[in-house]
Design an enzyme around this catalytic site. Structure first.
Site, PDB file in Angstrom:
ATOM      1  N   GLY A 281      -1.749  -0.884  -3.358  1.00  0.00           N
ATOM      2  CA  GLY A 281      -0.192  -0.558  -3.509  1.00  0.00           C
ATOM      3  C   GLY A 281       0.628  -1.750  -3.847  1.00  0.00           C
ATOM      4  N   CYS A 282       1.829  -1.341  -4.343  1.00  0.00           N
ATOM      5  CA  CYS A 282       2.699  -2.331  -4.738  1.00  0.00           C
ATOM      6  C   CYS A 282       3.128  -3.538  -3.386  1.00  0.00           C
ATOM      7  CB  CYS A 282       3.892  -1.954  -5.519  1.00  0.00           C
ATOM      8  SG  CYS A 282       4.697  -0.424  -4.399  1.00  0.00           S
ATOM      9  N   TYR A 283       3.737  -2.858  -2.648  1.00  0.00           N
ATOM     10  CA  TYR A 283       4.119  -3.639  -1.513  1.00  0.00           C
ATOM     11  C   TYR A 283       2.770  -4.443  -0.837  1.00  0.00           C
ATOM     12  CZ  TYR A 283       8.816  -1.303  -1.263  1.00  0.00           C
ATOM     13  OH  TYR A 283       9.934  -0.684  -1.501  1.00  0.00           O
ATOM     14  N   PRO A 284       1.858  -3.956  -0.654  1.00  0.00           N
ATOM     15  CA  PRO A 284       0.555  -4.491  -0.103  1.00  0.00           C
ATOM     16  C   PRO A 284      -0.015  -5.743  -0.773  1.00  0.00           C
ATOM     17  CG  PRO A 284       0.327  -2.165   0.271  1.00  0.00           C
ATOM     18  CD  PRO A 284       1.573  -2.347  -0.564  1.00  0.00           C
ATOM     19  N   THR A 285       0.235  -5.435  -2.193  1.00  0.00           N
ATOM     20  CA  THR A 285       0.100  -6.451  -3.189  1.00  0.00           C
ATOM     21  C   THR A 285       0.636  -7.869  -2.928  1.00  0.00           C
ATOM     22  OG1 THR A 285      -0.522  -5.170  -4.823  1.00  0.00           O
ATOM     23  CG2 THR A 285       0.064  -7.400  -5.629  1.00  0.00           C
TER      24      THR A 285
END
Length: 313
Positions: free
Chosen positions: A114-118
């Protein structure tokens, strides 16, 4: 060798950005379906089973359905850009800088981060793994993203209601990214996650505050930065910013062009009691479509950065 690629969900934001990165690539032949065929499960099944790699740009339930449409024994390999398989056994988590390029290259089922988890994982996972930050700390994450992260519905909402400047959400504290963050960072507790959206098309800042003096075993801000710099020393898409010049502010620009790299900072107070780990990325780039193309390149034995939008380091 030409690789046949089918983007299931090609009309969505992520699918369109992937297609844009592949449009001039002679290594790939895109399998395309017409508007009516995209809604036909028979046509989708045929496309999914006739391609070399399928990239799923779908809601979670539709992504699970697409996987079921792939016949047992099919040669098709899958990159899933949804959150459906990010913590599922048997799927390779598609973060090459954390797992290693070889793991991605040899995988048959890859789940795009995911974008935030990246941003969160790029900052926290290597430091927890090496014992420089505690795994049992109750971490918090403050993050802001461009509205394209919410897909067509949120894009339309911001375009229609142009007076919206800031949108806080995830107020039920049960955001779908939490299991992914916890598992892949090796944490004892899910972080407290505070996501928000601003009136910009793309871009993301992820901020992890650290009260170092209260954290047993935590290292200094300088040591954390040095460890991240060493960890990513050979990474082509991740840059750990130096501390030689003071940084007064970090900006996201409303009209930013697409980019597929990831910048990391460690800011520390003068007395060493506090630090902030900060990541800046394009939520549609390294946070979605750029990451999918990076994984696609690796799975096809190509240069990891081919076709990506890279700023000059």
């Amino acid at each position: 060798m030409t690789h046949r690629v089918f983007i299931d969900g090609a009309a969505g934001t992520t699918g369109l950005e992937i297609a844009d990165r592949l449009k001039d690539r002679t290594e790939f032949e895109l399998v395309r379906l017409g508007d009516e065929q995209r809604k036909d499960s028979g046509a989708r099944r045929e496309a999914l089973n006739e391609c070399d790699i399928a990239i799923l740009c779908l809601p979670d339930d539709a992504a699970r359905e697409a996987v079921e449409l792939v016949d047992p024994g099919s040669r098709t390999r899958i990159i899933d850009a949804s959150s459906a398989h990010r913590t599922v056994e048997g799927w390779c988590y598609g973060f090459p800088e954390l797992l290693g390029q070889d793991r991605i290259a040899n995988a048959r089922r890859v789940s795009n981060p995911g974008c935030y988890p990246t941003g969160f994982l790029a900052l926290v996972a290597p430091l927890v793994r090496d014992g420089l930050l505690p795994a049992d700390w109750p971490y918090t994450v403050n993050a802001v993203s461009g509205y394209s992260g919410g897909g067509k519905a949120l894009i339309e909402r911001f375009a229609t209601h142009c007076d919206i400047a800031f949108r806080a959400y995830g107020l039920g504290l049960n955001h779908k990214h939490l299991p992914e963050m916890q598992q892949h960072a090796g944490l004892a507790h899910p972080p407290v996650f505070s996501p928000s959206v601003i009136a910009a098309m793309r871009g993301m800042i992820v901020d992890v505050p650290l009260p170092l003096e209260a954290m047993d075993g935590a290292r200094s801000g300088g040591a954390l930065r040095d460890a991240l710099a060493q960890f990513y020393s050979e990474a082509q898409l991740v840059r750990v910013q130096g501390s030689d010049e003071p940084v007064a502010e970090l900006l996201l620009h409303e009209g930013a062009e697409a980019w597929d790299s990831l910048d990391l900072w460690v800011f520390a107070s003068d007395d060493g009691s506090q630090a902030r780990l900060v990541a800046r990325l394009d939520n549609l780039g390294k946070g979605a479509s750029g990451a999918a193309v990076q994984n696609l390149n690796l799975m096809c034995g190509l240069s990891e950065t081919a076709g990506l939008h890279l700023p000059k380091f």
